[in-house]
Design a protein around this motif. Structure first.
Motif, PDB file in Angstrom:
ATOM      1  N   SER A   1       1.778  -3.172  12.211  1.00 22.80           N
ATOM      2  CA  SER A   1       2.079  -2.713  13.563  1.00 22.80           C
ATOM      3  C   SER A   1       1.228  -1.477  13.822  1.00 22.80           C
ATOM      4  CB  SER A   1       3.563  -2.370  13.714  1.00 22.80           C
ATOM      5  OG  SER A   1       3.879  -2.061  15.058  1.00 22.80           O
ATOM      6  N   ASP A   2       1.014  -1.147  15.087  1.00 26.09           N
ATOM      7  CA  ASP A   2       0.287   0.070  15.450  1.00 26.09           C
ATOM      8  C   ASP A   2      -1.089   0.102  14.786  1.00 26.09           C
ATOM      9  OD1 ASP A   2       0.150   2.540  16.848  1.00 26.09           O
ATOM     10  OD2 ASP A   2       0.649   3.652  15.026  1.00 26.09           O
ATOM     11  N   ASN A   3      -1.715  -1.087  14.655  1.00 20.64           N
ATOM     12  CA  ASN A   3      -3.027  -1.203  13.998  1.00 20.64           C
ATOM     13  C   ASN A   3      -3.018  -0.594  12.600  1.00 20.64           C
ATOM     14  OD1 ASN A   3      -4.368  -2.510  16.183  1.00 20.64           O
ATOM     15  ND2 ASN A   3      -4.494  -0.549  17.239  1.00 20.64           N
ATOM     16  N   SER A   4      -1.893  -0.746  11.916  1.00 27.83           N
ATOM     17  CA  SER A   4      -1.708  -0.130  10.604  1.00 27.83           C
ATOM     18  C   SER A   4      -0.920  -1.066   9.697  1.00 27.83           C
ATOM     19  CB  SER A   4      -0.951   1.197  10.738  1.00 27.83           C
ATOM     20  OG  SER A   4      -1.610   2.069  11.629  1.00 27.83           O
ATOM     21  N   LEU A   5      -0.994  -0.770   8.410  1.00 28.49           N
ATOM     22  CA  LEU A   5      -0.174  -1.436   7.406  1.00 28.49           C
ATOM     23  C   LEU A   5       0.944  -0.503   6.974  1.00 28.49           C
ATOM     24  CD1 LEU A   5      -2.842  -2.916   4.968  1.00 28.49           C
ATOM     25  CD2 LEU A   5      -1.420  -4.229   6.532  1.00 28.49           C
ATOM     26  N   PHE A   6       2.108  -1.089   6.685  1.00 24.28           N
ATOM     27  CA  PHE A   6       3.235  -0.322   6.169  1.00 24.28           C
ATOM     28  C   PHE A   6       3.669  -0.968   4.856  1.00 24.28           C
ATOM     29  CE2 PHE A   6       2.986   0.410  10.640  1.00 24.28           C
ATOM     30  CZ  PHE A   6       3.304   1.745  10.805  1.00 24.28           C
ATOM     31  N   LEU A   7       3.665  -0.173   3.783  1.00 21.89           N
ATOM     32  CA  LEU A   7       3.997  -0.666   2.456  1.00 21.89           C
ATOM     33  C   LEU A   7       5.044   0.233   1.831  1.00 21.89           C
ATOM     34  CD1 LEU A   7       0.515  -0.450   2.624  1.00 21.89           C
ATOM     35  CD2 LEU A   7       0.882  -2.250   0.951  1.00 21.89           C
ATOM     36  N   ARG A   8       5.842  -0.357   0.919  1.00 22.39           N
ATOM     37  CA  ARG A   8       6.849   0.459   0.250  1.00 22.39           C
ATOM     38  C   ARG A   8       6.972   0.096  -1.231  1.00 22.39           C
ATOM     39  NH1 ARG A   8      12.490  -1.070   0.462  1.00 22.39           N
ATOM     40  NH2 ARG A   8      12.773   1.005  -0.479  1.00 22.39           N
ATOM     41  N   SER A   9       7.316   1.120  -2.004  1.00 25.74           N
ATOM     42  CA  SER A   9       7.709   0.973  -3.402  1.00 25.74           C
ATOM     43  C   SER A   9       9.138   1.482  -3.520  1.00 25.74           C
ATOM     44  CB  SER A   9       6.768   1.792  -4.294  1.00 25.74           C
ATOM     45  OG  SER A   9       6.960   3.183  -4.058  1.00 25.74           O
ATOM     46  N   ASP A  10       9.615   1.673  -4.741  1.00 28.88           N
ATOM     47  CA  ASP A  10      10.913   2.329  -4.910  1.00 28.88           C
ATOM     48  C   ASP A  10      10.883   3.754  -4.369  1.00 28.88           C
ATOM     49  OD1 ASP A  10      12.229   0.197  -6.076  1.00 28.88           O
ATOM     50  OD2 ASP A  10      11.863   0.867  -8.136  1.00 28.88           O
ATOM     51  N   LYS A  11       9.764   4.453  -4.595  1.00 25.59           N
ATOM     52  CA  LYS A  11       9.718   5.893  -4.353  1.00 25.59           C
ATOM     53  C   LYS A  11       9.113   6.302  -3.025  1.00 25.59           C
ATOM     54  CE  LYS A  11       9.321   6.929  -9.315  1.00 25.59           C
ATOM     55  NZ  LYS A  11       8.473   7.567 -10.352  1.00 25.59           N
ATOM     56  N   HIS A  12       8.292   5.424  -2.398  1.00 26.15           N
ATOM     57  CA  HIS A  12       7.552   5.859  -1.221  1.00 26.15           C
ATOM     58  C   HIS A  12       7.388   4.743  -0.182  1.00 26.15           C
ATOM     59  CE1 HIS A  12       6.027   8.823  -4.282  1.00 26.15           C
ATOM     60  NE2 HIS A  12       6.334   9.634  -3.285  1.00 26.15           N
ATOM     61  N   LEU A  13       7.206   5.185   1.048  1.00 29.92           N
ATOM     62  CA  LEU A  13       6.803   4.342   2.171  1.00 29.92           C
ATOM     63  C   LEU A  13       5.481   4.901   2.679  1.00 29.92           C
ATOM     64  CD1 LEU A  13       7.360   2.249   4.508  1.00 29.92           C
ATOM     65  CD2 LEU A  13       8.581   4.117   5.663  1.00 29.92           C
ATOM     66  N   TRP A  14       4.475   4.022   2.840  1.00 30.78           N
ATOM     67  CA  TRP A  14       3.144   4.463   3.267  1.00 30.78           C
ATOM     68  C   TRP A  14       2.745   3.808   4.587  1.00 30.78           C
ATOM     69  CZ3 TRP A  14       3.978   2.789  -1.804  1.00 30.78           C
ATOM     70  CH2 TRP A  14       3.751   3.722  -2.842  1.00 30.78           C
ATOM     71  N   LYS A  15       1.960   4.531   5.348  1.00 28.25           N
ATOM     72  CA  LYS A  15       1.267   3.968   6.507  1.00 28.25           C
ATOM     73  C   LYS A  15      -0.226   4.056   6.239  1.00 28.25           C
ATOM     74  CE  LYS A  15       0.647   4.383  11.537  1.00 28.25           C
ATOM     75  NZ  LYS A  15       1.006   5.146  12.761  1.00 28.25           N
ATOM     76  N   ILE A  16      -0.916   2.911   6.322  1.00 27.63           N
ATOM     77  CA  ILE A  16      -2.353   2.833   6.095  1.00 27.63           C
ATOM     78  C   ILE A  16      -3.023   2.572   7.433  1.00 27.63           C
ATOM     79  CG2 ILE A  16      -4.197   1.692   4.822  1.00 27.63           C
ATOM     80  CD1 ILE A  16      -2.200   3.039   2.980  1.00 27.63           C
ATOM     81  N   SER A  17      -3.890   3.483   7.871  1.00 26.15           N
ATOM     82  CA  SER A  17      -4.512   3.392   9.195  1.00 26.15           C
ATOM     83  C   SER A  17      -5.998   3.691   9.117  1.00 26.15           C
ATOM     84  CB  SER A  17      -3.872   4.391  10.166  1.00 26.15           C
ATOM     85  OG  SER A  17      -2.510   4.116  10.366  1.00 26.15           O
ATOM     86  N   SER A  18      -6.704   3.359  10.198  1.00 17.09           N
ATOM     87  CA  SER A  18      -8.113   3.736  10.308  1.00 17.09           C
ATOM     88  C   SER A  18      -8.216   5.247  10.490  1.00 17.09           C
ATOM     89  CB  SER A  18      -8.768   3.033  11.499  1.00 17.09           C
ATOM     90  OG  SER A  18      -8.739   1.623  11.326  1.00 17.09           O
ATOM     91  N   ARG A  19      -9.256   5.827   9.954  1.00 19.05           N
ATOM     92  CA  ARG A  19      -9.461   7.271  10.079  1.00 19.05           C
ATOM     93  C   ARG A  19      -9.944   7.629  11.474  1.00 19.05           C
ATOM     94  NH1 ARG A  19     -11.555   6.135   5.030  1.00 19.05           N
ATOM     95  NH2 ARG A  19     -13.687   6.138   5.804  1.00 19.05           N
TER      96      ARG A  19
END
Length: 402
Positions: A384-402
């Motif tokens: 969503s939002d031209n981004s990836l959202f990933l999660r582990s046990d410890k973290h949630l990340w948003k991966i986006s273009s710079r």
């Protein structure tokens, strides 16, 4: 029947069109792993991480996105009996709220899994979270409790020793919740407003970790929900639970059926392509190919190609019309999360936390970027939002273009 079909079609279209870039359930709006409106970065590195949010406890459920909010689940406590539904701001990663509940059912799970393995779902107004303890929570988007169902109170034998992992789906006014296991095995359709069961159907008595898929054959036909088990695939009407047709040649219990080009791709006899049936006509097998057998990740259909990932971490691209292999690409696995697709790229996250982006070509795929998140990741990402959202046990990340 025509009026009833319209009532079911409108909410499906509302999720797919009005919400636009929402990712409201496991494998996306149409449960097919594909985003048509967003373009995450094609080339990624460590600087592509827009933000990171801290998490507590355990969680293998994927994130979902509704509007400007990211939702996911987790569990804490020695017995994983504290259930969490969390909400984060999509733009900043700030935690907006955390709602907590006590598990009412069994919390025993295999070490690789956890009680918060099923991915939540949303109809755009409410968030539905299910857990391996067979607890179902319904909240509004601000975190206010609407209803709670402890299904283990009604069905105490509905469990297995390894844990429950199937994710729910929403179609119209019905939340479809698989509770398929070695004993009291069933799937139920709950009213989204009240949590009261509209229907309950018996299912094969065997542990099953697949998740339902949605089949919308044409704008004029009623959507069907596809329930996969070791015996095959049942296509059911979401409002009543009645069976429309069945495929009875067996299927896997981990990777799930996906739909593309009005064809079902079933983890059965390797991979089987199936033309949908009807109430008067059984489904037709188009082909089966052992070389396309998926491991844990579900198959993906994108840009008139079908993709699978095997146990060795090899991504295979094949023709959806014939099953003929077009190309293969060895990646750095293993993989539990299902690949997702957008803007002519596939995004694959390994169990070791390595995100790999594959650009799709007619003759070969090419890895165009990697990000090593250095944590165990089992959950399928969201787009969503031209981004990836990933999660582990410890973290949630948003991966986006710079």
């Amino acid at each position: 029947m025509k009026y009833e079909s319209i009532k079911l079609i409108i909410p499906v279209l509302a999720v797919c069109l009005c919400c636009g870039a929402d990712w409201p359930q496991f494998r996306g709006p149409l449960t097919n792993n594909v985003s048509l409106s967003d373009a995450p970065p094609a080339k990624v590195d460590q600087e592509s991480i827009a933000w990171t949010a801290d998490l507590e406890g355990r969680g293998a459920s994927g994130p979902i996105i509704v509007g400007d909010k990211v939702f996911l689940t987790s569990t804490t406590g020695f017995k994983q009996d504290q259930l969490h539904v969390l909400c984060f701001d999509l733009k900043t990663g700030k935690q907006l709220w955390d709602r907590q509940f006590w598990a009412t059912g069994r919390t025993q799970c295999h070490n690789k899994m956890c009680v918060a393995t099923p991915t939540p779902a949303s109809d755009g107004q409410r968030v539905f979270a299910t857990f391996s303890s067979n607890d179902v929570v319904c909240l509004d988007l601000e975190g206010n409790l609407i209803w709670f169902r402890g299904l283990s109170h009604d069905y105490p034998n509905a469990s297995n020793s390894l844990g429950m992992a199937s994710s729910p789906v929403v179609v119209g006014e019905t939340l479809i919740v698989p509770v398929e296991n070695d004993d009291d095995s069933f799937t139920t359709g709950l009213d989204v407003k009240t949590g009261i069961a509209r229907w309950k159907i018996k299912r094969p008595r065997v542990a099953n970790w697949t998740s339902p898929a949605i089949l919308k054959a044409s704008p004029d036909t009623e959507p069907l929900v596809l329930l996969q088990s070791s015996e095959g695939v049942d296509a059911i009407y979401p409002q009543t639970g009645e069976t429309a047709w069945q495929y009875e040649d067996g299927a896997g219990r981990i990777p799930s059926t996906t739909v593309g080009e009005n064809t079902l791709f079933i983890p059965s006899n390797g991979l089987t392509a199936l033309a949908p049936g009807s109430s008067s006509e059984p489904p037709k097998v188009l082909w089966s190919e052992q070389k396309l057998s998926p491991a844990t990740a579900s198959p993906l259909v994108y840009q008139k190609k079908v993709f699978t990932v095997n146990r060795a971490g090899v991504l295979t691209c094949a023709s959806p019309q014939t099953g003929e292999v077009i190309w293969r690409l060895r990646l750095k696995g293993p993989f539990s999360a299902t690949p997702i697709a957008a803007a002519n790229h596939l995004y694959l996250i390994s169990e070791k936390g390595l995100l790999q982006v594959v650009q799709l070509g007619e003759k070969q795929g090419e890895v165009t970027g990697e990000v090593d998140l250095k944590e165990t990741i089992l959950a399928t990402p969201a787009i969503s939002d031209n981004s990836l959202f990933l999660r582990s046990d410890k973290h949630l990340w948003k991966i986006s273009s710079r």
